[in-house]
Design a protein around this motif. Sequence first.
Motif, short mmCIF file in Angstrom:
data_model
loop_
_atom_site.label_atom_id
_atom_site.label_comp_id
_atom_site.label_asym_id
_atom_site.label_seq_id
_atom_site.Cartn_x
_atom_site.Cartn_y
_atom_site.Cartn_z
N MET B 27 0.85 -1.19 0.00
CA MET B 27 0.00 0.00 0.00
C MET B 27 0.89 1.24 0.00
SD MET B 27 -3.06 -0.89 2.60
CE MET B 27 -3.96 -2.43 2.49
N GLU B 28 0.71 2.07 -1.02
CA GLU B 28 1.44 3.35 -1.06
C GLU B 28 0.53 4.38 -0.43
OE1 GLU B 28 2.85 4.26 -5.00
OE2 GLU B 28 3.38 2.15 -5.26
N VAL B 29 1.04 5.05 0.59
CA VAL B 29 0.19 5.98 1.34
C VAL B 29 0.81 7.38 1.39
CG1 VAL B 29 -0.92 4.28 2.84
CG2 VAL B 29 1.27 5.24 3.50
N ILE B 30 -0.06 8.34 1.67
CA ILE B 30 0.43 9.70 1.89
C ILE B 30 0.48 9.92 3.40
CG2 ILE B 30 -0.08 12.16 1.60
CD1 ILE B 30 -1.26 11.48 -1.11
N PRO B 31 1.67 10.15 3.94
CA PRO B 31 1.76 10.34 5.39
C PRO B 31 1.11 11.65 5.83
CG PRO B 31 3.90 10.71 4.35
CD PRO B 31 2.95 10.29 3.26
N PRO B 32 0.77 11.82 7.10
CA PRO B 32 1.03 10.89 8.22
C PRO B 32 -0.10 9.87 8.39
CG PRO B 32 0.06 12.89 9.07
CD PRO B 32 0.18 13.08 7.58
N ILE B 33 0.23 8.80 9.10
CA ILE B 33 -0.80 7.84 9.51
C ILE B 33 -0.85 7.91 11.04
CG2 ILE B 33 -1.51 5.42 9.52
CD1 ILE B 33 0.29 4.98 7.13
N TYR B 34 -2.03 8.20 11.56
CA TYR B 34 -2.16 8.29 13.02
C TYR B 34 -2.46 6.90 13.57
CZ TYR B 34 -2.19 13.30 12.43
OH TYR B 34 -1.83 14.57 12.12
N ILE B 35 -1.55 6.42 14.39
CA ILE B 35 -1.71 5.07 14.95
C ILE B 35 -1.55 5.14 16.46
CG2 ILE B 35 -1.04 3.70 12.95
CD1 ILE B 35 1.81 3.66 14.08
N THR B 36 -2.14 4.16 17.15
CA THR B 36 -1.94 4.11 18.60
C THR B 36 -1.44 2.73 19.03
OG1 THR B 36 -4.29 3.64 18.77
CG2 THR B 36 -3.61 5.87 19.28
N SER B 37 -1.00 1.97 18.06
CA SER B 37 -0.42 0.67 18.35
C SER B 37 0.78 0.50 17.40
CB SER B 37 -1.48 -0.41 18.11
OG SER B 37 -0.90 -1.63 17.76
N PRO B 38 1.78 -0.26 17.77
CA PRO B 38 2.94 -0.36 16.88
C PRO B 38 2.64 -1.11 15.58
CG PRO B 38 3.38 -1.44 18.98
CD PRO B 38 1.98 -0.98 19.02
N TRP B 39 1.54 -1.87 15.57
CA TRP B 39 1.28 -2.72 14.42
C TRP B 39 -0.04 -2.39 13.72
CZ3 TRP B 39 1.89 -5.32 19.33
CH2 TRP B 39 3.22 -5.65 19.61
N PHE B 94 12.56 4.40 5.48
CA PHE B 94 12.74 5.82 5.79
C PHE B 94 11.65 6.35 6.73
CE2 PHE B 94 14.11 4.81 1.46
CZ PHE B 94 15.48 4.97 1.64
N SER B 95 10.98 5.42 7.40
CA SER B 95 9.87 5.84 8.27
C SER B 95 10.35 6.55 9.53
CB SER B 95 9.06 4.61 8.69
OG SER B 95 8.63 3.93 7.56
N LYS B 96 9.46 7.39 10.05
CA LYS B 96 9.77 8.14 11.28
C LYS B 96 8.49 8.24 12.10
CE LYS B 96 13.47 11.25 9.92
NZ LYS B 96 13.72 12.55 9.34
N LEU B 97 8.66 8.44 13.39
CA LEU B 97 7.49 8.67 14.24
C LEU B 97 7.58 10.08 14.81
CD1 LEU B 97 5.01 7.06 15.44
CD2 LEU B 97 6.32 7.02 17.52
N LYS B 98 6.50 10.82 14.72
CA LYS B 98 6.45 12.19 15.24
C LYS B 98 5.21 12.32 16.11
CE LYS B 98 9.91 13.90 12.88
NZ LYS B 98 11.10 14.39 13.57
N MET B 99 5.18 13.35 16.92
CA MET B 99 3.98 13.63 17.69
C MET B 99 3.24 14.80 17.05
SD MET B 99 3.46 11.61 20.21
CE MET B 99 2.46 12.41 21.44
N ASN B 100 1.95 14.65 16.86
CA ASN B 100 1.14 15.73 16.28
C ASN B 100 0.03 16.10 17.25
OD1 ASN B 100 2.24 16.38 13.87
ND2 ASN B 100 0.59 15.57 12.62
N LEU B 140 2.79 8.47 12.18
CA LEU B 140 3.81 7.67 11.49
C LEU B 140 4.03 8.26 10.11
CD1 LEU B 140 5.49 4.99 11.44
CD2 LEU B 140 3.51 3.94 10.39
N ILE B 141 5.29 8.57 9.81
CA ILE B 141 5.62 9.13 8.50
C ILE B 141 6.21 7.99 7.66
CG2 ILE B 141 6.82 11.00 7.27
CD1 ILE B 141 5.03 12.04 9.55
#
Lengths: 233, 244
Positions: B27-39, B94-100, B140-141
Amino acid sequence: MDRRTKASFMMRSKQKEFKNRVKYSKKIIKNCFETFNKPYVAFSGGKDSVAMLGLILEEYPDVHVENWNHGSYLIPVEYQKEIENNALKMGVNPKHFHLGSSKQLEHPDARWDYMRWYRTMFSYLKRLIDSEGFDCVCLGLRMEESSARKWKARNPFNYTDDPKCPQCYPVHTWTWEDVWAYIISKDLPYLHHYDLYAEYSGWDNTRICTFFDDEFQHKNGIDGILMSEYRNR
Amino acid sequence: MEIKKEIMKRIVDYEIGNDYTPLQVVMEVIPPIYITSPWLHLDSILSYLCTRDALNDLFYCMPTHETIDISLLDLPLKKTNDLYHASVGIYDDFSKLKMNTIYKRFTDKETHHLTRKQQRGRIKTNQGHFKDFMINLPALITNKITFYCNGDKNELKRLFKHLTHLGKKTSIGSGYIRNISITETFEDYSFFKDGEIMRTIPIMMDIPIFEGVIIQRQPYKPPYWDKENVTMCYVPKNQIKGGF
């Protein structure tokens, strides 16, 4: 903490502004311990508590310290152990270290029924104050933390919340940089949680509070990712 | 009660293809993806799509005061001992995790949602449906998420046409899916790949244990929010905490 961040906090600790704040805080502590007969320190294990306790222990190594165990559903056992060890490493007299806990918090409901926490903790504090005869509590509140705290901790002493046991805020004027500068310059132990979270939230926004707690979920959505092993315990 | 009966009937009667082949879903996505679990679990995404497919119009008038049991829902995935052959999402290198921080407040744009009574009175923004909020969410970026599964390719293609976003807060455009490609693989990588666990596997299942395996209490089947599905499991690597 990486080398560059450490170096920047060390530089902060050499600034005049920081030194003046430390001097002012020591004055508050002296005032508090001279005015009241038996003050105690409320130690949560967070960075502000560590800095405040470090400051107090410099002058009063025999001070009474109180720590509240939130129960394993809100603070993992490993973290609680680390908090207790940090306090003892800093030089707290084990005989004067009061650890409070409640069986009611060892229940999954403790995560959403936050009145349970308030009820148990404040009733424990009331008992402790009555039995030990404490007449003042030192808290690590800072004005910078929030607008509510800016109002609450605008003065170094608060006599209105609990007239029986007034509150003292020795580090009320400090910024987050001052807190870290003090911890790093004095080489005080701090929770490894900060190293883990600071990578994502930054050293300015990282704070410790109870995990997977309904009351604070809007602030700490990242718990589910970084602490996933504790979510379904 | 009638609606609930009808919903359960549709869930039980729902049939879907079972021509299973090992697949890779990118799946090609446009970041960010807001997640609350690592998986991100593929079977949870498919259970949502299948529930929507099975219930059709009733999906939008499900009872709000009780949960619907979807354990009898048929998914286009192979199943072994109550466990679907579907991996968690593998984020790109190249993923990164940020806080929004997300702010929600009542604006003029929402006035058409108001009832007549609400239009005449005051709108409360400190409680209820129009409550303002500020919430910190991990973002998640990542540009690409890869899943592995053993399922029906045609059914997956049909269902994924209805999938537009991934993660939370999709109404503000997060996790928009640009493209989904499904390719066949030689082996089924839904449980293991290159010596790594690819999904949560209950420890009751007899699997070869290798060094460094992590055991945690985690849910192992959809719905993943349901505590009844939580048991001791072998879990995949936390890609965010352990580094991408």
